[in-house]
Design a protein around this motif. Structure first.
Motif, mmCIF file in Angstrom:
data_model
loop_
_atom_site.group_PDB
_atom_site.id
_atom_site.type_symbol
_atom_site.label_atom_id
_atom_site.label_comp_id
_atom_site.label_asym_id
_atom_site.label_seq_id
_atom_site.Cartn_x
_atom_site.Cartn_y
_atom_site.Cartn_z
ATOM 1 N N ALA A 89 0.812 -1.212 0.000
ATOM 2 C CA ALA A 89 0.000 0.000 0.000
ATOM 3 C C ALA A 89 0.848 1.265 0.000
ATOM 4 C CB ALA A 89 -0.916 -0.007 1.222
ATOM 5 N N TRP A 90 0.484 2.173 -0.862
ATOM 6 C CA TRP A 90 1.044 3.529 -0.911
ATOM 7 C C TRP A 90 2.523 3.550 -1.276
ATOM 8 C CZ3 TRP A 90 -3.214 5.763 -1.425
ATOM 9 C CH2 TRP A 90 -4.314 5.397 -0.659
ATOM 10 N N THR A 91 3.005 2.490 -1.949
ATOM 11 C CA THR A 91 4.374 2.501 -2.484
ATOM 12 C C THR A 91 4.305 2.785 -3.985
ATOM 13 O OG1 THR A 91 4.280 0.148 -2.991
ATOM 14 C CG2 THR A 91 5.114 0.750 -0.800
ATOM 15 N N GLY A 92 5.480 2.841 -4.623
ATOM 16 C CA GLY A 92 5.529 3.119 -6.053
ATOM 17 C C GLY A 92 4.779 2.076 -6.870
ATOM 18 N N ARG B 253 1.802 -4.022 4.581
ATOM 19 C CA ARG B 253 2.694 -2.962 5.069
ATOM 20 C C ARG B 253 2.367 -2.525 6.492
ATOM 21 N NH1 ARG B 253 3.965 2.840 2.089
ATOM 22 N NH2 ARG B 253 5.337 3.623 3.741
ATOM 23 N N PHE B 254 1.078 -2.368 6.797
ATOM 24 C CA PHE B 254 0.698 -1.817 8.109
ATOM 25 C C PHE B 254 0.115 -2.866 9.045
ATOM 26 C CE2 PHE B 254 0.735 1.721 5.161
ATOM 27 C CZ PHE B 254 1.592 2.577 5.826
ATOM 28 N N GLY B 255 0.080 -4.120 8.603
ATOM 29 C CA GLY B 255 -0.293 -5.221 9.497
ATOM 30 C C GLY B 255 -1.776 -5.498 9.591
ATOM 31 N N LEU B 256 -2.608 -4.601 9.112
ATOM 32 C CA LEU B 256 -4.057 -4.800 9.205
ATOM 33 C C LEU B 256 -4.615 -4.998 7.800
ATOM 34 C CD1 LEU B 256 -6.661 -4.751 10.934
ATOM 35 C CD2 LEU B 256 -6.802 -2.304 10.411
ATOM 36 N N ALA B 257 -5.368 -6.073 7.595
ATOM 37 C CA ALA B 257 -5.925 -6.356 6.257
ATOM 38 C C ALA B 257 -7.172 -5.512 6.001
ATOM 39 C CB ALA B 257 -6.256 -7.842 6.151
ATOM 40 N N HIS C 31 -4.856 5.950 12.320
ATOM 41 C CA HIS C 31 -3.717 6.864 12.527
ATOM 42 C C HIS C 31 -2.585 6.180 13.285
ATOM 43 C CE1 HIS C 31 -5.104 11.087 11.426
ATOM 44 N NE2 HIS C 31 -5.948 10.239 10.884
ATOM 45 N N ARG C 32 -2.936 5.154 14.051
ATOM 46 C CA ARG C 32 -1.897 4.467 14.838
ATOM 47 C C ARG C 32 -1.167 3.387 14.029
ATOM 48 N NH1 ARG C 32 -5.603 4.974 19.277
ATOM 49 N NH2 ARG C 32 -6.385 2.870 18.955
ATOM 50 N N LEU C 33 -1.661 3.071 12.822
ATOM 51 C CA LEU C 33 -1.005 2.017 12.022
ATOM 52 C C LEU C 33 0.356 2.514 11.554
ATOM 53 C CD1 LEU C 33 -4.028 0.775 9.863
ATOM 54 C CD2 LEU C 33 -2.970 -0.380 11.825
ATOM 55 N N THR C 34 1.353 1.661 11.716
ATOM 56 C CA THR C 34 2.741 2.054 11.426
ATOM 57 C C THR C 34 3.419 0.927 10.659
ATOM 58 O OG1 THR C 34 2.737 3.145 13.569
ATOM 59 C CG2 THR C 34 4.866 2.836 12.567
ATOM 60 N N ASP C 35 4.249 1.264 9.680
ATOM 61 C CA ASP C 35 4.955 0.196 8.961
ATOM 62 C C ASP C 35 6.284 -0.144 9.661
ATOM 63 O OD1 ASP C 35 6.883 2.031 8.196
ATOM 64 O OD2 ASP C 35 6.332 2.036 6.070
ATOM 65 N N ALA C 36 7.046 -1.041 9.081
ATOM 66 C CA ALA C 36 8.270 -1.528 9.727
ATOM 67 C C ALA C 36 9.305 -0.420 9.893
ATOM 68 C CB ALA C 36 8.855 -2.678 8.916
ATOM 69 N N ASP C 37 9.204 0.666 9.089
ATOM 70 C CA ASP C 37 10.155 1.774 9.206
ATOM 71 C C ASP C 37 9.625 2.908 10.076
ATOM 72 O OD1 ASP C 37 11.956 0.501 7.490
ATOM 73 O OD2 ASP C 37 10.838 1.207 5.743
ATOM 74 N N GLY C 38 8.497 2.671 10.738
ATOM 75 C CA GLY C 38 7.943 3.702 11.616
ATOM 76 C C GLY C 38 7.112 4.752 10.883
ATOM 77 N N ILE C 39 6.849 4.536 9.602
ATOM 78 C CA ILE C 39 6.021 5.496 8.842
ATOM 79 C C ILE C 39 4.554 5.186 9.122
ATOM 80 C CG2 ILE C 39 5.381 6.283 6.511
ATOM 81 C CD1 ILE C 39 8.276 5.440 5.699
ATOM 82 N N THR C 40 3.803 6.208 9.510
ATOM 83 C CA THR C 40 2.390 5.974 9.827
ATOM 84 C C THR C 40 1.576 5.930 8.528
ATOM 85 O OG1 THR C 40 1.839 8.314 9.983
ATOM 86 C CG2 THR C 40 2.618 7.217 12.018
ATOM 87 N N PRO D 172 -1.127 7.726 7.724
ATOM 88 C CA PRO D 172 -1.339 9.056 7.136
ATOM 89 C C PRO D 172 -0.085 9.597 6.441
ATOM 90 C CG PRO D 172 -2.208 8.984 9.374
ATOM 91 C CD PRO D 172 -1.479 7.689 9.156
ATOM 92 N N GLN D 173 1.090 9.350 7.024
ATOM 93 C CA GLN D 173 2.326 9.832 6.361
ATOM 94 C C GLN D 173 2.504 9.152 5.008
ATOM 95 O OE1 GLN D 173 5.074 8.823 9.493
ATOM 96 N NE2 GLN D 173 5.138 10.904 10.309
ATOM 97 N N ALA D 174 2.241 7.830 4.981
ATOM 98 C CA ALA D 174 2.420 7.080 3.723
ATOM 99 C C ALA D 174 1.444 7.574 2.664
ATOM 100 C CB ALA D 174 2.227 5.587 3.974
ATOM 101 N N MET D 175 0.203 7.836 3.093
ATOM 102 C CA MET D 175 -0.797 8.325 2.126
ATOM 103 C C MET D 175 -0.373 9.684 1.583
ATOM 104 S SD MET D 175 -4.447 7.283 3.880
ATOM 105 C CE MET D 175 -5.494 7.663 2.472
ATOM 106 N N GLU D 176 0.091 10.534 2.483
ATOM 107 C CA GLU D 176 0.485 11.876 2.076
ATOM 108 C C GLU D 176 1.663 11.829 1.092
ATOM 109 O OE1 GLU D 176 0.844 14.277 5.512
ATOM 110 O OE2 GLU D 176 0.288 16.067 4.386
ATOM 111 N N ARG D 177 2.637 10.973 1.407
ATOM 112 C CA ARG D 177 3.805 10.848 0.522
ATOM 113 C C ARG D 177 3.398 10.353 -0.858
ATOM 114 N NH1 ARG D 177 8.557 8.512 4.580
ATOM 115 N NH2 ARG D 177 8.205 10.116 6.149
ATOM 116 N N ALA D 178 2.305 9.547 -0.911
ATOM 117 C CA ALA D 178 1.846 9.037 -2.208
ATOM 118 C C ALA D 178 0.897 10.021 -2.896
ATOM 119 C CB ALA D 178 1.150 7.691 -2.015
ATOM 120 N N GLY D 179 0.703 11.206 -2.258
ATOM 121 C CA GLY D 179 -0.095 12.246 -2.904
ATOM 122 C C GLY D 179 -1.582 12.198 -2.564
#
Ligand code: GLV
Ligand code: MN
Ligand code: MN
Length: 407
Positions: free
Chosen positions: A26-29, A124-128, A145-154, A156-163
């Motif tokens: 989710a939310w990767t390239g 990525r965030f552990g929840l299906a 908002h509390r979901l976090t990936d293995a690198d500590g990216i939440t 919302p941060q991942a969504m924002e980075r993906a635009g």
């Protein structure tokens, strides 16, 4: 565009040349590339493209505001090194079925939509099923908002980075309220159709299932100098717990898997300070699932105590049993059985796999079609369905959509 050419276009996206499996998280390239592909498919067919507040993509034929829409689709993300079919088969088949219906010259009496639900696998965030859970109100904004990936990216941060705008996420009853029926086509994740000799089946139910995180906390120390009796090694109770999970599942006729593990500090010559293992367990009914998970946790606590190790167990997600609506299921069986000797003789199968259709089933009438998988292998690069069976799945889906949206 044919099924074959759509499949060929998607094939390279997010595929690891090392494993041959897919890494469409989710939310990767790779996810963005899949989403761009979906949008192009929608627009090239003159469908109205919509991105909802939770990042799910929709392609509409007709006016959604009319309501009682017939919706089909699935997801495009994958597990780590997943196969090509789990998810994409449902999305590609949906576009192909629409093309087939247009070629048949049918007249739609209801709006029709194709959907790509975001982050179904939770790799990525552990929840299906994050996209459908948010829409259906089964995941709160605070939890998301509390979901976090293995690198500590939440999330919302991942969504924002993906635009995407994470401020918009939340329940979407209005959008789901437009749906009169949702039908998800999916590759079968077992061998029932192979054994029965059928190309396509209908889902009856999804087993209750969940994910539990087991944190074993011990004491980091030197692997060469620490006497065995002085150790508080969390790897030992973890290993014993893996065996207990297998034993409890076998005794109960259920399944239980530790498929993901994180170790700290993760050094060859260091006794670990933390072993974190994730248990995925599923059973035909709730009581059996409870028995298995309670049994595993009880055993884990005993093993941890014996080693002077602390244990925390957290349930990270849970989906109760899903019994697909009988009226819609029977309608699918009637539509697909019409050319057979006896109606209702399309195989009706239960499954241990989770799906967005299961999440939506609490809110809208929902059904699933399965396409034969000759080996039953799934969540692996070896996952497969023959092109002939995929095309039979497209025809079955087109028949179902025609039966539901053109009457
Ligand atoms: C999703 O495919 C699941 O069953 O975990
Ligand atoms: Mn899957
Ligand atoms: Mn799937």
């Amino acid at each position: 565009m044919t099924f074959h050419s759509m499949w060929a276009e998607l094939r390279p996206i997010g595929r690891s040349s090392a494993s041959g499996g897919y890494r469409r998280f989710a939310w990767t390239g790779a996810d963005t590339d899949c989403r761009d592909w979906f949008r192009q498919q929608a627009e090239s067919r003159g469908l109205t493209y919509e991105l909802d507040r939770n990042g799910n993509q929709w392609a509409w034929l007709g006016d959604p505001a009319e309501g009682d829409a017939v919706v089909t689709g699935s997801h495009l993300d994958s597990v780590p090194d997943g196969g090509a079919f789990d998810g994409p088969l449902g999305v590609v088949s949906s576009f192909a079925a629409l093309d087939e219906l247009r070629a048949r010259g049918v007249r739609f009496t209801k709006p029709l939509a194709i959907v790509n639900f975001g982050d179904e696998e939770g790799a990525r965030f552990g929840l299906a099923c994050v996209g459908s859970r948010l829409a259906a109100g089964q995941l709160t904004v605070e939890q998301a908002h509390r979901l976090t990936d293995a690198d500590g990216i939440t999330l919302p941060q991942a969504m924002e980075r993906a635009g995407y705008d994470p401020a918009a996420i939340g329940p979407d009853p209005e959008r789901l309220g437009r749906i009169g029926a949702f039908v998800e086509l999916h590759v079968e994740q077992g061998r029932a159709l192979d054994l029965s000799g059928d190309q396509v089946g209908i889902a009856s139910a999804i087993w209750p299932h969940g994910r539990w995180r087991f944190d074993f906390r011990g004491e980091a120390n030197h692997a060469g100098t620490t006497r065995l009796v002085d150790r508080h090694d969390p790897m030992l109770p973890y290993a014993e717990t893996v065996l207990a999970a297998r034993r409890e599942a076998r005794l109960a006729g259920a399944v239980a898997t530790f498929g993901k593990i994180a170790v700290e500090p993760n050094g060859v010559n260091a006794i670990p300070s933390l072993v974190r293992g994730w248990l995925d367990s599923r059973a035909a009914d709730q009581a059996t699932l409870d028995t298995v998970v309670d049994g595993v946790e009880r055993a884990a606590r005993e093993y941890a105590e014996a080693q002077g190790v602390e244990l925390d167990v957290v349930r990270e997600s849970f989906t109760p049993v899903v019994e697909f609506e009988h009226a819609l299921r029977d309608e699918l069986a009637r539509i697909l059985g019409k050319d057979r000797d006896a109606a209702l003789n399309v195989p009706v199968l239960g499954t241990g796999a989770g799906h967005d259709a299961g999440i939506l089933s609490g809110t809208v009438p929902t059904a699933m079609l399965f396409v034969r998988n000759p080996t039953g292998v799934s969540h692996s690069p070896a996952e497969h369905a023959t092109e002939d069976d995929c095309v039979a799945g497209v025809t079955a889906l087109a028949d179902v959509l025609e039966g539901l949206a053109c009457r």
